[in-house]
Design a protein around this motif. Structure first.
Motif, mmCIF file in Angstrom:
data_model
loop_
_atom_site.group_PDB
_atom_site.id
_atom_site.type_symbol
_atom_site.label_atom_id
_atom_site.label_comp_id
_atom_site.label_asym_id
_atom_site.label_seq_id
_atom_site.Cartn_x
_atom_site.Cartn_y
_atom_site.Cartn_z
ATOM 1 N N ASN A 155 0.812 -1.223 0.000
ATOM 2 C CA ASN A 155 0.000 0.000 0.000
ATOM 3 C C ASN A 155 0.841 1.267 0.000
ATOM 4 O O ASN A 155 0.301 2.366 0.151
ATOM 5 N N LEU A 156 2.144 1.134 -0.163
ATOM 6 C CA LEU A 156 3.029 2.288 -0.109
ATOM 7 C C LEU A 156 2.801 3.193 -1.320
ATOM 8 O O LEU A 156 2.683 2.731 -2.451
ATOM 9 N N THR A 157 2.744 4.517 -1.053
ATOM 10 C CA THR A 157 2.608 5.498 -2.112
ATOM 11 C C THR A 157 3.955 6.169 -2.339
ATOM 12 O O THR A 157 4.527 6.767 -1.416
ATOM 13 N N PHE A 158 4.469 6.066 -3.540
ATOM 14 C CA PHE A 158 5.760 6.644 -3.867
ATOM 15 C C PHE A 158 5.583 8.129 -4.189
ATOM 16 O O PHE A 158 4.770 8.501 -5.050
ATOM 17 N N LYS A 159 6.340 8.980 -3.499
ATOM 18 C CA LYS A 159 6.356 10.407 -3.801
ATOM 19 C C LYS A 159 7.527 10.787 -4.688
ATOM 20 O O LYS A 159 7.417 11.670 -5.534
ATOM 21 N N GLU A 160 8.653 10.107 -4.484
ATOM 22 C CA GLU A 160 9.831 10.403 -5.276
ATOM 23 C C GLU A 160 10.763 9.208 -5.244
ATOM 24 O O GLU A 160 10.938 8.575 -4.195
ATOM 25 N N LEU A 161 11.364 8.867 -6.384
ATOM 26 C CA LEU A 161 12.376 7.825 -6.485
ATOM 27 C C LEU A 161 13.703 8.491 -6.806
ATOM 28 O O LEU A 161 13.908 9.003 -7.898
ATOM 29 N N LYS A 162 14.610 8.467 -5.809
ATOM 30 C CA LYS A 162 15.893 9.137 -5.973
ATOM 31 C C LYS A 162 17.009 8.103 -5.834
ATOM 32 O O LYS A 162 17.127 7.449 -4.790
ATOM 33 N N PRO A 163 17.832 7.930 -6.864
ATOM 34 C CA PRO A 163 18.938 6.948 -6.768
ATOM 35 C C PRO A 163 20.035 7.441 -5.832
ATOM 36 O O PRO A 163 20.331 8.638 -5.769
ATOM 37 N N ILE A 164 20.622 6.510 -5.084
ATOM 38 C CA ILE A 164 21.714 6.802 -4.164
ATOM 39 C C ILE A 164 22.851 5.824 -4.461
ATOM 40 O O ILE A 164 22.641 4.613 -4.472
#
Length: 238
Positions: A37-46
């Motif tokens: 149920n997680l809502t992704f706000k931003e995908l930032k690579p590290i």
């Protein structure tokens, strides 16, 4: 002095969620509901620098062992060599393995004493548990011990002692020193986040940690073990 630039592949939300669910499934105490149920706000690579130190060691310990029916290779044939002077066949590098070897010229015969059974202490009989040694139960002759109040010990079958399962009654055991050689790999993994680190700070941190890890392995394993080889591996992960 910025972080090392790397070409990072694009990861979609479906791929990220699938990877998160696989991680949750590997932890039996975790619940998969928040990950689903997680809502992704931003995908930032590290970018993470991973350093892997593998130390391949050999350890030798000795204990007494015993067998029967084999020739005696005792001190009359020479002195027993020290543990690290005994030749052994090494396995393939970085393979965990345990090998047991009889130390040459360390055998001797030891006479085993006859031990009585704990149940009857060598008396060959036990008090009847049905009549409690009275010979009668409910004003009648005990049918279990036939009125004797005693029963033959079932542990030793009335002999008072049991035949040794190791020497099979010969009372002679061949004792010897058994050398146990253990090869194993000790792995230490160091992760460092490059997202907020400058390049200069990154190299200083890595060099310091590497020296600490190598010295720790040398101090820990050189006293009781022999370090055969060390391999250092470093990778960039996202």
């Amino acid at each position: 002095t910025s972080s090392p630039l790397m070409r990072v592949p694009t990861v979609s939300e479906d791929v990220a969620r699938e990877a998160l669910l696989k991680f949750v499934e590997s932890k039996w105490t975790y619940s998969s509901k928040p990950a689903r149920n997680l809502t992704f706000k931003e995908l930032k690579p590290i970018t993470v620098y991973r350093y892997r130190l593998e130390t391949y060691t050999e350890t030798r310990t000795s204990l007494f062992g015993f067998v029967t029916g084999q020739p005696v290779d005792g001190p009359q044939f020479g002195m027993s060599p020290p543990p690290w002077d005994i030749p052994v066949s090494m396995p393939q590098r970085y393979t965990d393995m345990v090998q047991k070897i009889r130390v040459p010229h360390s055998s001797f015969i030891k006479v085993q004493l006859i031990t009585f059974t704990l149940s009857c202490s060598g008396c060959q009989v036990l008090r009847c548990t049905f009549c409690h040694g009275n010979g009668r139960s409910r004003n009648k002759r005990c049918t279990s011990c036939h009125g004797r109040g005693r029963r033959r010990c079932i542990s030793c079958h009335g002999q008072g002692y049991k035949t040794c399962t190791v020497c099979h009654g010969s009372q002679n055991l061949l004792h010897f020193i058994e050398l146990t050689v253990t090869w194993y790999v000790k792995t230490v993994i160091l992760n460092h986040n490059l997202y907020k680190s400058s390049l200069l700070h990154f190299y200083i941190y890595i060099c310091f940690c590497l020296c600490e890890l190598i010295n720790e392995h040398l101090n820990r394993y050189s006293a009781t073990s022999r370090i055969l080889q060390q391999v250092k591996k470093h990778t960039y992960t996202v």
